[in-house]
Design a protein around this motif. Structure first.
Motif, short mmCIF file in Angstrom:
data_model
loop_
_atom_site.label_atom_id
_atom_site.label_comp_id
_atom_site.label_asym_id
_atom_site.label_seq_id
_atom_site.Cartn_x
_atom_site.Cartn_y
_atom_site.Cartn_z
N HIS A 264 48.54 -5.43 6.77
CA HIS A 264 49.44 -6.53 7.13
C HIS A 264 49.82 -7.40 5.94
N THR B 24 58.12 -7.56 15.63
CA THR B 24 57.98 -6.16 16.01
C THR B 24 59.02 -5.75 17.05
N THR B 25 59.46 -6.69 17.89
CA THR B 25 60.45 -6.37 18.92
C THR B 25 61.81 -6.02 18.33
N PHE C 204 60.71 -2.04 17.63
CA PHE C 204 60.04 -1.21 18.63
C PHE C 204 60.57 -1.56 20.01
#
Length: 190
Positions: free
Chosen positions: A8, A177-178, A181
């Protein structure tokens, strides 16, 4: 540093200085590379480790390649090419060694080599080293390929520059992340 923190927090570090990674750090980097996913266990890679005088020789190889294409290349441009490999105390040249296999296309083998490079980048971060993956036109130039001793089935995937961070490491960007993904529920209609 735990694995998730290393993954990360990793960022490219283009400003590097000496010393080069220690023998113990190198061994950790090399072991990380060899754990990359690899369909059919082909191990479709090899790595050249360059330090002085190899870095200077790579710079000269870059100049030869550029002069091959442009015989009237300016001295300024030659000097810039000559200095490129000197931006780090060590470079690992990652080479994909494509093998004929009925279930593993060449593109997957290139990706496996790329995954090995990615593993080394994360390992470098975990070891508090700086690292940056570079390619550019010289990675694909026939004069450079020949000078590095590449076979017809081989391709430079990365020049991995390694050393100590020069200055502050940049903070990684925050990505949602949306944005990347999304759930999939089957083929689109019609």
């Amino acid at each position: 540093m735990d694995a998730l923190h290393a993954l990360h927090g990793r960022v490219s570090v283009p400003r590097l200085t000496g010393p080069a990674p220690s023998p113990e750090q190198r061994e950790q980097l090399f072991k990380a590379a060899l754990r990359a996913p690899d369909h059919a266990w082909l191990r479709p890679w090899r790595f050249l480790v360059l330090e002085q005088p190899g870095l200077e020789q790579l710079g000269e190889l870059f100049v030869q390649a550029a002069l091959h294409d442009e015989p009237e290349l300016s001295t300024e441009r030659q000097d810039k090419l000559r200095r490129q490999p000197l931006r780090a105390p060590m470079i690992i040249v990652a080479i994909s060694c494509r093998q004929s296999h009925p279930k593993v296309p060449a593109s997957e083998q290139d990706l496996a080599c790329g995954a090995a490079v990615s593993n080394m980048l994360v390992a470098a971060h975990a070891l508090d080293l700086g690292a940056v993956w570079r390619t550019g036109e010289m990675a694909y130039h026939p004069v450079v390929r020949k000078g590095l001793g590449l076979a017809d089935n081989e391709q430079v995937i990365a020049f991995l520059y390694l050393g100590q961070c020069l200055g502050q490491r940049k903070a990684p960007p925050e990505l949602a992340t949306t944005d990347f993904f999304t759930p999939w529920s089957g083929p689109a209609a019609g």
